[in-house]
Enzyme design. Structure first.
Site, PDB file in Angstrom:
ATOM      1  N   GLU A  63       2.177  -8.226  -5.494  1.00 53.01           N
ATOM      2  CA  GLU A  63       3.701  -9.096  -5.166  1.00 53.01           C
ATOM      3  C   GLU A  63       4.003  -9.762  -6.565  1.00 53.01           C
ATOM      4  OE1 GLU A  63       1.809  -7.421  -1.524  1.00 53.01           O
ATOM      5  OE2 GLU A  63       0.956  -8.677  -3.368  1.00 53.01           O
TER       6      GLU A  63
ATOM      7  N   GLY B   1       4.357  -2.524   2.245  1.00 56.69           N
ATOM      8  CA  GLY B   1       5.181  -2.655   3.101  1.00 56.69           C
ATOM      9  C   GLY B   1       6.352  -1.753   2.807  1.00 56.69           C
TER      10      GLY B   1
ATOM     11  N   GLY C 184       0.833  -4.529   2.274  1.00 57.12           N
ATOM     12  CA  GLY C 184       0.832  -4.558   3.927  1.00 57.12           C
ATOM     13  C   GLY C 184      -0.308  -3.464   4.179  1.00 57.12           C
TER      14      GLY C 184
ATOM     15  N   ASP D 236       0.784 -11.955   0.520  1.00 59.53           N
ATOM     16  CA  ASP D 236       0.965 -12.391   1.944  1.00 59.53           C
ATOM     17  C   ASP D 236       0.005 -11.494   2.962  1.00 59.53           C
ATOM     18  OD1 ASP D 236       2.608 -10.103   1.742  1.00 59.53           O
ATOM     19  OD2 ASP D 236       4.008 -10.586   3.423  1.00 59.53           O
TER      20      ASP D 236
END
Length: 383
Positions: free
Chosen positions: A152, A77, A129, A160
């Site tokens: 992460e 991301g 992402g 996530d």
């Protein structure tokens, strides 16, 4: 090809390829080569409506998702905007953070539940992402340069984009190991843990597309899935000897034993005690020791919660978690240390996992909204 967006500088390029039987293949290209196609909010805001339109268009037989250039499908991301939003208003719920993750998870969910075939060309770097886009696709290609990770831990967030769903579905211990270490895996590893379906050399991409054009696509979705699977399987057979050796398989027995550890601290010690001199394992151990103690607790609890029976519930849980992480400050500090100041000296809120109060983790797992006001409350509902 018919260009749907004609500006070459658009962050996502959309086009269609005419196939046999008057059907079309929708092609979406993440077009930010300099950032390794990092997934930004403008990208998501373009992809969501176009993917929805292709889902509903009877002329579209399948969708191909790819990244511009040869280095990355999507390196994660684009979190710099998230960082500035969190830094400017620390200790509060950020509307930008909520909007970014709400739209990103909506897109990930759409790919997971897309009835038509979705082929992701996962060449090069696929992280964070990018893995969110790839994990839910029906047909996931990896190549000799594929490098897949959920790193992460290093930024104080957590795996996530559906990680709470797919980490729980990996072979024994693998979800916990990869979540805690952020270890980078190759094509063979990705197939072993069901994050990829086919290994095909990147140089054969043009051949794959030619064969996709030659498929006699019909109106039966299940048959279209099978036709695509057959083509990819036949091409993969030609290059099976080029697939790299699995790194996970070397240590799989030790990784499987993580499932039997009594608590998080024991699991982390067990990872550090895995025997082996290879650089992959050494890097995984170093990442574990660098990472956020709070993130480690989040990963552990997500795996303790077990497999959610409902995909939409996984994304609803993650949205609450991500918004809470945006408020807490650990995420902000992790991004600062790794990507902004690049000093790689994060000042985590707690020195180790033993020092993290249970109440902090409980609060992170508390939804910021009542159920009837949750931004993803409509996800998965049939109207």
């Amino acid at each position: 090809m018919t260009e749907l967006i004609t500006t070459a500088d658009a962050v996502v390029l959309f086009s269609t390829i005419a196939a046999d039987n008057s059907k079309l293949i929708g092609v979406a290209t993440l077009n930010s080569e300099k950032s390794l196609n990092a997934l930004s909010l403008p990208m998501v805001e373009l992809l969501l409506p176009q993917m929805q339109a292709w889902k509903e268009d009877n002329n579209i037989a399948m969708v191909l998702l790819q990244g511009a250039g040869d280095k990355a499908f999507c390196a994660g991301g684009d979190i710099r905007e998230l960082y500035h939003s969190m830094k400017n208003e620390p200790g509060t719920y950020q509307q930008y953070v909520q909007d970014f993750f709400t739209k990103e998870y909506s897109l990930d969910y759409l790919i997971h539940t897309f009835d038509k075939p979705v082929l992701v060309w996962g060449n090069g770097i696929v992280m964070g992402g990018g893995l969110g886009l790839m994990a839910g696709a029906s047909h996931r290609i990896v190549t000799a340069t594929s490098r897949i990770a959920m790193p992460e831990m290093a930024i104080g967030l957590y795996p996530d984009v559906g990680g709470s769903w797919f980490l729980n579905r990996m072979p024994k211990g693998c979800g916990l190991f990869l979540g805690l270490t952020g270890a980078s895996i190759n094509a063979a590893d990705a197939k072993l843990i069901d994050l990829a379906d086919h290994f095909i050399p990147h140089e054969q991409k043009a051949q794959v597309i030619e064969q996709l054009k030659a498929i006699r696509w019909g109106n039966t979705v299940a048959l279209n899935h099978q036709k695509l699977s057959d083509v990819l399987h036949n091409i993969e057979e030609l290059y099976r000897n080029q697939q790299p050796a699995s790194q996970i398989r070397l240590h799989q027995a030790a990784i499987a034993e993580l499932d039997g550890q009594a608590d998080l601290a024991s699991a982390m010690q067990a990872i550090l005690a895995i025997k082996g001199e290879d650089s992959w394992l050494a890097k995984a151990k170093a990442s574990l020791q660098y990472g956020s103690p709070i993130t480690a607790h989040i990963v552990y609890r997500l795996l303790q919660l077990g497999q959610s029976k409902i995909l939409a519930d996984s994304f609803r849980l993650e949205l609450g978690l991500s918004v809470q992480c945006g408020k807490l400050g650990e995420f902000t500090e992790g991004v600062r240390a790794l990507l902004i100041d690049k000093d790689q000296k994060p000042q985590w809120l707690y020195p180790d996992v033993a020092a993290v109060p249970q109440a902090v983790i409980d609060e992170l797992f508390r939804s910021p909204w009542p159920d009837n006001e949750h931004p993803l409350r409509e996800l998965g509902k049939v109207h």
